[in-house]
Design a protein around this motif. Structure first.
Motif, PDB file in Angstrom:
ATOM      1  N   ASP A 261       0.788  -1.234   0.000  1.00  0.00           N
ATOM      2  CA  ASP A 261       0.000   0.000   0.000  1.00  0.00           C
ATOM      3  C   ASP A 261       0.821   1.286   0.000  1.00  0.00           C
ATOM      4  O   ASP A 261       0.276   2.379  -0.131  1.00  0.00           O
ATOM      5  N   SER A 262       2.139   1.171   0.176  1.00  0.00           N
ATOM      6  CA  SER A 262       3.046   2.333   0.163  1.00  0.00           C
ATOM      7  C   SER A 262       2.689   3.379   1.216  1.00  0.00           C
ATOM      8  O   SER A 262       3.113   4.534   1.107  1.00  0.00           O
ATOM      9  N   ASP A 263       1.946   2.981   2.244  1.00  0.00           N
ATOM     10  CA  ASP A 263       1.478   3.949   3.234  1.00  0.00           C
ATOM     11  C   ASP A 263       2.557   4.214   4.281  1.00  0.00           C
ATOM     12  O   ASP A 263       2.831   3.387   5.143  1.00  0.00           O
ATOM     13  N   THR A 264       3.183   5.378   4.181  1.00  0.00           N
ATOM     14  CA  THR A 264       4.197   5.790   5.151  1.00  0.00           C
ATOM     15  C   THR A 264       3.742   7.032   5.920  1.00  0.00           C
ATOM     16  O   THR A 264       4.555   7.701   6.564  1.00  0.00           O
ATOM     17  N   THR A 265       2.465   7.328   5.858  1.00  0.00           N
ATOM     18  CA  THR A 265       1.982   8.616   6.354  1.00  0.00           C
ATOM     19  C   THR A 265       2.106   8.786   7.859  1.00  0.00           C
ATOM     20  O   THR A 265       2.092   9.914   8.351  1.00  0.00           O
ATOM     21  N   LYS A 266       2.221   7.697   8.595  1.00  0.00           N
ATOM     22  CA  LYS A 266       2.325   7.820  10.052  1.00  0.00           C
ATOM     23  C   LYS A 266       3.745   7.572  10.569  1.00  0.00           C
ATOM     24  O   LYS A 266       4.006   7.752  11.762  1.00  0.00           O
ATOM     25  N   LEU A 267       4.646   7.159   9.716  1.00  0.00           N
ATOM     26  CA  LEU A 267       5.994   6.804  10.161  1.00  0.00           C
ATOM     27  C   LEU A 267       6.830   8.042  10.476  1.00  0.00           C
ATOM     28  O   LEU A 267       6.803   9.033   9.737  1.00  0.00           O
ATOM     29  N   VAL A 268       7.597   7.962  11.563  1.00  0.00           N
ATOM     30  CA  VAL A 268       8.431   9.085  12.004  1.00  0.00           C
ATOM     31  C   VAL A 268       9.839   8.568  12.292  1.00  0.00           C
ATOM     32  O   VAL A 268      10.010   7.494  12.886  1.00  0.00           O
TER      33      VAL A 268
ATOM     34  N   GLY B  20      17.814   9.617   2.308  1.00  0.00           N
ATOM     35  CA  GLY B  20      17.298   8.259   2.347  1.00  0.00           C
ATOM     36  C   GLY B  20      15.851   8.208   2.798  1.00  0.00           C
ATOM     37  O   GLY B  20      15.030   7.457   2.253  1.00  0.00           O
ATOM     38  N   LEU B  21      15.517   9.020   3.794  1.00  0.00           N
ATOM     39  CA  LEU B  21      14.137   9.063   4.276  1.00  0.00           C
ATOM     40  C   LEU B  21      13.197   9.606   3.202  1.00  0.00           C
ATOM     41  O   LEU B  21      12.086   9.095   3.018  1.00  0.00           O
ATOM     42  N   ARG B  22      13.640  10.613   2.474  1.00  0.00           N
ATOM     43  CA  ARG B  22      12.805  11.139   1.387  1.00  0.00           C
ATOM     44  C   ARG B  22      12.530  10.064   0.348  1.00  0.00           C
ATOM     45  O   ARG B  22      11.401   9.898  -0.127  1.00  0.00           O
ATOM     46  N   ILE B  23      13.594   9.330  -0.040  1.00  0.00           N
ATOM     47  CA  ILE B  23      13.437   8.272  -1.039  1.00  0.00           C
ATOM     48  C   ILE B  23      12.440   7.227  -0.550  1.00  0.00           C
ATOM     49  O   ILE B  23      11.657   6.678  -1.332  1.00  0.00           O
ATOM     50  N   ALA B  24      12.468   6.969   0.763  1.00  0.00           N
ATOM     51  CA  ALA B  24      11.588   5.952   1.345  1.00  0.00           C
ATOM     52  C   ALA B  24      10.190   6.484   1.634  1.00  0.00           C
ATOM     53  O   ALA B  24       9.360   5.766   2.204  1.00  0.00           O
ATOM     54  N   GLY B  25       9.915   7.710   1.254  1.00  0.00           N
ATOM     55  CA  GLY B  25       8.573   8.262   1.425  1.00  0.00           C
ATOM     56  C   GLY B  25       8.318   8.888   2.775  1.00  0.00           C
ATOM     57  O   GLY B  25       7.159   9.122   3.154  1.00  0.00           O
ATOM     58  N   ILE B  26       9.393   9.192   3.514  1.00  0.00           N
ATOM     59  CA  ILE B  26       9.266   9.847   4.813  1.00  0.00           C
ATOM     60  C   ILE B  26       9.665  11.307   4.622  1.00  0.00           C
ATOM     61  O   ILE B  26      10.843  11.637   4.492  1.00  0.00           O
ATOM     62  N   GLY B  27       8.677  12.193   4.564  1.00  0.00           N
ATOM     63  CA  GLY B  27       8.955  13.596   4.286  1.00  0.00           C
ATOM     64  C   GLY B  27       9.581  14.312   5.466  1.00  0.00           C
ATOM     65  O   GLY B  27       9.606  13.809   6.598  1.00  0.00           O
ATOM     66  N   THR B  28      10.084  15.489   5.207  1.00  0.00           N
ATOM     67  CA  THR B  28      10.772  16.278   6.222  1.00  0.00           C
ATOM     68  C   THR B  28       9.899  16.541   7.446  1.00  0.00           C
ATOM     69  O   THR B  28      10.406  16.595   8.576  1.00  0.00           O
TER      70      THR B  28
END
Length: 467
Positions: free
Chosen positions: A169-176, A190-198
């Protein structure tokens, strides 16, 4: 080029490499060229072949003047990228064999030599048994750089934190994720590439020594949990780029275990120091880490690229990165009897990089690297004493290893100008950073060819220019 020509030209090229190393001290450390100057020496369009003789001439005419010479004894910038003759020869063998090590079946020796070298290095560095290939859940792989190792750890942590659902599902919206402001820029990339925004990257406050504050980490995790977020990954750095600060890995690791976060330890520069048993304090708490990376291509003399990436959670790594199309299926892999390293990294293809470690350890061993590391630590201490004795300068950070961060008391503009003037001489090269609210000159003693006299000369250059 036929075999006879290759033999003759190969001998000449080896001689050229030796000559370069023997004369590098006479060259400017930093390239003394303007933007576009090197490209202007090359034809705008390809032409007819003009032979190896002309090519060798242009190595000297076009390439060498445009190099910043990392093997120069006056190279005190960034961190070292040391190379050595055994590793150079290993690169030649790797290129000559031309094999592809994506899986065990594609070249069994590539995989098995690499596994053995990773275990050799784990032993030589004093790393926890959980990182050895014989452990129930861990193992190691050669990555291209610490940046790749960091990204790989993030992807494995993302898989574990979501129970694998992120693959669908590519859902990274809650990961910190968590790191200090002193951590390397590759972490945010690396975090940006993995879908973890600033917005989901927490900058954990550091103490006066620029090391992570565990209490601040715990507070940040608690706040994010209260907000309904999912803390999943934390990076502790052993030897930051700015100042070689060492985060308290054990304390961070205990929090990570309690809270269910993946702990990655980035020891890209400083980790190799543990080749010296007396420096194994740098490994304190590593048994709590889920992954770890260090670079022989910095302080050990194993030619770039060669990052040692270890994990204690092989299952999450494979869960994140393993994809098996029919054309990659093999009977050996399906039995679980072999490692397919393509599943331990982002790219599919991989070179025979383990040869660089094998050649270096078989011909030189670790003695030369240990002696160099001990010299560099001793010379850094001497340099610190010289700086402390000059009232115009001050030291801005602790210096337990081989990096001294110093500044002129006259202010940031004066320190920046000093760096620029020193680099313009061509006899030494330093880099600039900011520690707290102060501009610092980074004096990194790490090049294999550097001597104590060279350190002394570079310090005198700074003193003279400060006048």
């Amino acid at each position: 080029m036929d075999a006879a020509e290759f033999r003759a030209h190969g001998h000449r090229l080896i001689d050229w490499i030796i000559d370069y190393h023997q004369q590098v001290a006479s060259l400017p450390v930093q390239a003394q060229v303007a933007p576009g100057e090197t490209a202007a020496k090359l034809p705008e369009h390809p032409g007819a072949p003009d032979g190896f003789d002309a090519l060798l001439v242009d190595l000297d005419r076009v390439v060498v003047p445009g190099l910043t010479n990392w093997q120069h004894p006056g190279f005190f910038a960034w961190f070292p990228a040391n190379t050595g003759y055994p590793a150079i020869l290993a690169e030649l063998v790797s290129a000559g064999l031309g094999v592809q090590g994506m899986s065990w079946a594609s070249s069994p020796a590539v995989t098995e030599v690499e596994t053995r070298m990773m275990d050799w290095m784990a032993e030589l560095l004093g790393l926890p048994d959980g990182f050895r290939s014989a452990s129930a859940s861990g193992g190691g792989v050669i990555q291209g750089s610490a940046s790749e190792a960091t990204l790989t750890s993030i992807l494995a942590a993302r898989y574990r934190a979501t129970g694998g659902s992120v693959n669908a599902d590519s859902d990274t919206t809650k990961l910190v994720a968590y790191a200090t402001g002193q951590a390397h820029s590759s972490i945010e990339k690396g975090l940006r590439i993995a879908g973890i925004g600033t917005d989901h990257v927490r900058v954990v406050p550091h103490d006066a020594n620029f090391a992570m504050r565990p209490d601040a980490l715990a507070e940040a995790i608690a706040a994010d949990r209260a907000a309904g977020l999912v803390p999943f990954w934390v990076c502790a750095t052993v030897g930051t780029t700015n100042s070689l600060a060492v985060d308290p890995v054990r304390a961070v690791g205990e929090i990570a275990r309690q809270e269910g976060l993946w702990l990655h330890v980035d020891a890209a520069m400083a980790g190799i120091a543990t080749l010296c048993p007396e420096l194994r304090w740098l490994n304190d708490g590593l048994e709590l880490a889920d992954s770890y990376g260090t670079n022989p291509h910095k302080w050990m003399g194993v030619t770039f690229d060669c990052n040692l990436f270890y994990t204690a959670d092989r299952a999450s790594l494979l869960g994140a990165l393993s994809i098996l199309p029919e054309y990659l299926r093999t009977a050996a892999a399906e039995t679980g009897a072999v490692i397919d390293y393509r599943d331990w990294q982002v790219p599919l293809g991989r070179r025979f990089r383990a040869l660089k470690l094998w050649f270096t350890l078989r011909t030189d061993g670790v003695g030369p690297a240990q002696a160099m590391i001990r010299d560099h630590l001793a010379w850094t201490s001497e340099l610190a004493a010289w700086v402390a004795a000059d009232e115009r300068f001050e030291i801005l950070a602790p210096h337990p290893l081989n990096l001294l961060c110093l500044a002129l008391r006259a202010g940031d503009d004066a320190t920046t100008a000093l760096i620029e003037r020193a680099n313009a001489t061509g006899t030494a090269m330093f880099t600039r950073t900011v520690l707290g609210d102060r501009v610092a000159l980074r004096f990194s003693i790490g090049a294999r060819s550097t001597t104590l006299d060279g350190v002394r000369s570079a310090w005198r250059l700074l003193q003279d220019l400060a006048n």
